[in-house]
Design a protein around this motif. Structure first.
Motif, PDB file in Angstrom:
ATOM      1  N   GLY A 263      46.639 -71.650   0.384  1.00 32.77           N
ATOM      2  CA  GLY A 263      45.493 -71.243   1.321  1.00 32.77           C
ATOM      3  C   GLY A 263      45.130 -72.520   2.250  1.00 32.77           C
ATOM      4  N   ARG A 264      44.285 -72.322   3.314  1.00 33.18           N
ATOM      5  CA  ARG A 264      43.757 -73.509   3.861  1.00 33.18           C
ATOM      6  C   ARG A 264      42.090 -73.308   3.985  1.00 33.18           C
ATOM      7  NH1 ARG A 264      47.112 -76.457   6.711  1.00 33.18           N
ATOM      8  NH2 ARG A 264      45.713 -77.193   8.313  1.00 33.18           N
ATOM      9  N   VAL A 265      41.405 -74.364   4.098  1.00 31.31           N
ATOM     10  CA  VAL A 265      40.084 -74.649   4.302  1.00 31.31           C
ATOM     11  C   VAL A 265      39.315 -75.160   5.375  1.00 31.31           C
ATOM     12  CG1 VAL A 265      39.799 -74.020   1.718  1.00 31.31           C
ATOM     13  CG2 VAL A 265      39.880 -76.206   2.553  1.00 31.31           C
ATOM     14  N   PRO A 266      38.451 -74.575   5.911  1.00 35.50           N
ATOM     15  CA  PRO A 266      37.954 -75.315   7.284  1.00 35.50           C
ATOM     16  C   PRO A 266      37.508 -76.751   7.012  1.00 35.50           C
ATOM     17  CG  PRO A 266      37.071 -73.177   7.305  1.00 35.50           C
ATOM     18  CD  PRO A 266      37.669 -73.256   5.733  1.00 35.50           C
ATOM     19  N   GLU A 279      24.954 -73.559  10.920  1.00 28.55           N
ATOM     20  CA  GLU A 279      25.234 -72.666   9.734  1.00 28.55           C
ATOM     21  C   GLU A 279      26.833 -72.793   9.581  1.00 28.55           C
ATOM     22  OE1 GLU A 279      22.936 -69.152   9.543  1.00 28.55           O
ATOM     23  OE2 GLU A 279      21.166 -70.091   9.963  1.00 28.55           O
ATOM     24  N   LEU A 280      27.271 -72.828   7.919  1.00 24.85           N
ATOM     25  CA  LEU A 280      28.492 -72.462   7.658  1.00 24.85           C
ATOM     26  C   LEU A 280      28.447 -71.035   6.770  1.00 24.85           C
ATOM     27  CD1 LEU A 280      29.360 -76.201   6.356  1.00 24.85           C
ATOM     28  CD2 LEU A 280      29.575 -75.088   8.955  1.00 24.85           C
ATOM     29  N   ASP A 281      29.683 -70.543   6.843  1.00 24.54           N
ATOM     30  CA  ASP A 281      29.772 -69.280   5.921  1.00 24.54           C
ATOM     31  C   ASP A 281      30.210 -69.863   4.488  1.00 24.54           C
ATOM     32  OD1 ASP A 281      32.457 -69.907   5.690  1.00 24.54           O
ATOM     33  OD2 ASP A 281      33.072 -68.203   6.959  1.00 24.54           O
ATOM     34  N   ALA A 282      30.409 -68.837   3.542  1.00 21.26           N
ATOM     35  CA  ALA A 282      30.663 -69.102   2.173  1.00 21.26           C
ATOM     36  C   ALA A 282      32.024 -69.892   1.991  1.00 21.26           C
ATOM     37  CB  ALA A 282      30.761 -67.922   1.319  1.00 21.26           C
ATOM     38  N   LYS A 283      32.822 -69.912   3.017  1.00 19.37           N
ATOM     39  CA  LYS A 283      34.181 -70.849   2.744  1.00 19.37           C
ATOM     40  C   LYS A 283      34.114 -71.976   3.625  1.00 19.37           C
ATOM     41  CE  LYS A 283      37.269 -66.683   2.322  1.00 19.37           C
ATOM     42  NZ  LYS A 283      38.501 -65.988   2.729  1.00 19.37           N
ATOM     43  N   GLY A 284      33.005 -72.407   4.109  1.00 23.22           N
ATOM     44  CA  GLY A 284      32.821 -73.554   4.864  1.00 23.22           C
ATOM     45  C   GLY A 284      33.013 -73.784   6.357  1.00 23.22           C
ATOM     46  N   THR A 306      36.595 -72.153  12.413  1.00 22.76           N
ATOM     47  CA  THR A 306      35.802 -70.986  12.468  1.00 22.76           C
ATOM     48  C   THR A 306      36.229 -69.990  11.516  1.00 22.76           C
ATOM     49  OG1 THR A 306      36.772 -69.877  14.346  1.00 22.76           O
ATOM     50  CG2 THR A 306      35.179 -71.392  14.935  1.00 22.76           C
ATOM     51  N   ASN A 307      37.481 -70.069  11.012  1.00 13.47           N
ATOM     52  CA  ASN A 307      38.294 -69.110  10.238  1.00 13.47           C
ATOM     53  C   ASN A 307      37.937 -67.736  10.774  1.00 13.47           C
ATOM     54  OD1 ASN A 307      39.562 -68.605   7.976  1.00 13.47           O
ATOM     55  ND2 ASN A 307      37.892 -68.133   6.733  1.00 13.47           N
ATOM     56  N   ARG A 308      38.165 -67.529  12.174  1.00 13.27           N
ATOM     57  CA  ARG A 308      38.272 -66.027  12.527  1.00 13.27           C
ATOM     58  C   ARG A 308      39.884 -65.569  12.414  1.00 13.27           C
ATOM     59  NH1 ARG A 308      34.963 -66.985  18.166  1.00 13.27           N
ATOM     60  NH2 ARG A 308      35.822 -69.418  17.884  1.00 13.27           N
ATOM     61  N   ILE A 309      40.753 -66.245  13.033  1.00 14.27           N
ATOM     62  CA  ILE A 309      42.251 -66.002  13.144  1.00 14.27           C
ATOM     63  C   ILE A 309      42.656 -67.243  13.344  1.00 14.27           C
ATOM     64  CG2 ILE A 309      44.215 -64.882  13.995  1.00 14.27           C
ATOM     65  CD1 ILE A 309      42.467 -63.022  15.190  1.00 14.27           C
ATOM     66  N   GLN A 310      43.676 -67.645  11.890  1.00 14.04           N
ATOM     67  CA  GLN A 310      43.946 -69.020  12.220  1.00 14.04           C
ATOM     68  C   GLN A 310      45.254 -69.143  12.622  1.00 14.04           C
ATOM     69  OE1 GLN A 310      43.789 -70.504   7.913  1.00 14.04           O
ATOM     70  NE2 GLN A 310      41.373 -71.141   8.177  1.00 14.04           N
TER      71      GLN A 310
END
Length: 448
Positions: A263-266, A279-284, A306-310
């Motif tokens: 996986g990948r993280v923002p 503000e960030l979501d739970a995944k950063g 933004t982790n919408r669609i990578q």
């Protein structure tokens, strides 16, 4: 603009950031872009572009064997990893220069430093200099996530895989997403013994079940070893440089390389966004609205951060929409529905719209059409791989809500077919289209 050093300051020169910077500058904005590594971002430098070149290289393994069935006297061929690696890296260098030139030609100032946010309009550079901008765009992308098991430092990620000194004879790949399955196919075709481990028994979660099951079947038939319900216990580096991996529910395995594809993280760590109330979501990931605006009105974000669609094309569109909306006087929003996607596995798979299970949950009444066949080339080559095309339709309106396929050139075929799904065409529209024979794509209009 009066009182600011720049109209727009972009942090991150990947696909989304470069597009946003270039188009904003074309609209007349004074733009700077900061990049601490290389212009081009994940896709160009260490992602989809160099990986696709490796995929091309890997395909020759089967193509050379198949050529004999077509009358070509092809001798047994050796593969030289360093030749392909160096040629791929040279192409990456060319693209890096091309992206840099594009920004320069559009009067975008490139700052080769890490930049962090100090406030709604403030940015601090690595050399200590502080600048201001009316608008800040965060386009820092994402990075590989590495498990925290003992010995994890002995593994590599997709960032380092393109720079391997030698081709590993035995490689363990952790993960079951698109990166894991793509590199499993690549390394296998290059002659490595590949073992893929995953915490669950599902590969490519989110893809249509029939298509991903077909890939698993073919991959196992090729000789790729899958170990499911396996979590890392630890990695030990032996005296000879080999790595011994211990995992749950399976015996330890000794390999030459461990590749994390988990996986990948923002990329928001230590970016200073809290200084501006972003503000960030739970995944950063940066929380944004439909216009890519964060919870701070002067700060926007596009792309993987933004982790919408990578996906690279999504980041590019988001960057373009941002530029047109904020600086071009032509506001528009990216439609994140029915975005086509592909996995460049062996064979590749591609899809757009709802999977069968998603459609049943959302629509209730669903009709599914399938074509399960061997590509003509595979028949003559004596290759027993079967392609699978699947069409998912609304049971009431006949509208095609999903197309999914696995087989040779599936991504190339799906790109055009995705237009039909996006346009809301029906199964009858497909049926009314004359087949283009003999092709694999004709199966799209022949399903009954």
């Amino acid at each position: 603009m009066a009182g600011y050093d720049y109209d727009l300051f972009v942090i991150g020169a990947g696909s989304g950031g470069v597009r946003a910077a270039r188009v904003s500058a074309a609209h007349g904005a004074k733009v700077a872009i900061a990049e601490e590594f290389r212009v081009g971002g994940t896709c160009v430098i260490r992602g989809c572009v160099p990986k696709k070149l490796l995929v091309f290289g890997a395909h020759f393994a089967e193509d050379l064997k198949d050529a004999r069935r077509f009358g070509w006297n092809v001798p047994d061929c050796d593969f030289e990893w360093t030749t392909l690696r160096d040629n791929v890296l040279s192409e990456v260098d060319r693209l890096n220069q091309a992206y840099t030139q594009t920004l320069t030609n559009n009067n975008v100032e490139i700052i080769h430093q890490r930049a962090t946010v100090t406030g709604p309009h403030g940015v601090r550079l690595a050399d200590g200099r502080e600048v201001s901008a009316k608008v800040i765009l965060v386009a820092t992308g994402a990075r590989p996530d590495v498990p925290s098991c003992p010995g994890h430092e002995h593994g590599i990620t997709s960032n380092e895989v393109f720079h391997l000194e030698a081709l590993p004879k035995r490689v363990l790949i952790a993960g079951a997403g698109y990166i894991a399955n793509e590199f499993a196919g690549i390394f296998h075709q290059f002659g490595s013994k590949v073992t893929l481990i995953n915490r669950t028994d599902v590969i490519l979660r989110g893809y249509d079940e029939s298509i991903r099951d077909r890939l698993l079947q073919i991959a196992m038939m090729k000789g790729i070893d899958f170990r499911f319900h396996a979590e890392f216990r630890g990695i030990t580096k032996d005296k000879d440089g080999c790595l011994t991996v211990e995992m749950t529910n399976h015996e330890p395995i000794t390999v030459d390389c461990v590749l994390f594809a988990t996986g990948r993280v923002p990329n928001t760590t230590d970016l200073g966004l809290e200084n501006a109330g972003v503000e960030l979501d739970a995944k950063g990931a940066v929380k944004v609205d439909e216009d890519s605006r964060s919870t701070c009105p002067s700060i926007y974000a596009v792309g993987d951060v933004t982790n919408r669609i990578q996906l690279t094309p999504v980041a590019i569109r988001e960057g373009h929409a941002f530029a047109d909306t904020v600086f071009g006087g032509n506001p528009w929003r990216v439609d994140h529905e029915n975005v086509p996607h592909a996995v460049f596995s062996h064979p590749p798979m591609a899809g757009v719209g709802l999977t069968e299970s998603q459609a049943r949950q959302k629509l209730g009444s669903v009709k599914v059409y399938q074509s399960d066949f061997r590509a003509m080339k595979n028949v003559l080559a004596g290759r027993n791989e079967r392609a699978l095309y699947k069409m998912v339709c609304d049971g009431v309106t006949d509208r095609v809500v999903g197309l999914h396929m696995i087989g040779p050139d599936a991504p190339e075929i799906l790109q055009a077919a995705a237009i039909a799904v996006k346009a809301g065409l029906t199964k009858a529209d497909f049926d009314a289209t004359v087949a283009l024979h003999p092709t694999m794509a004709e199966e799209l209009v022949l399903m009954r």
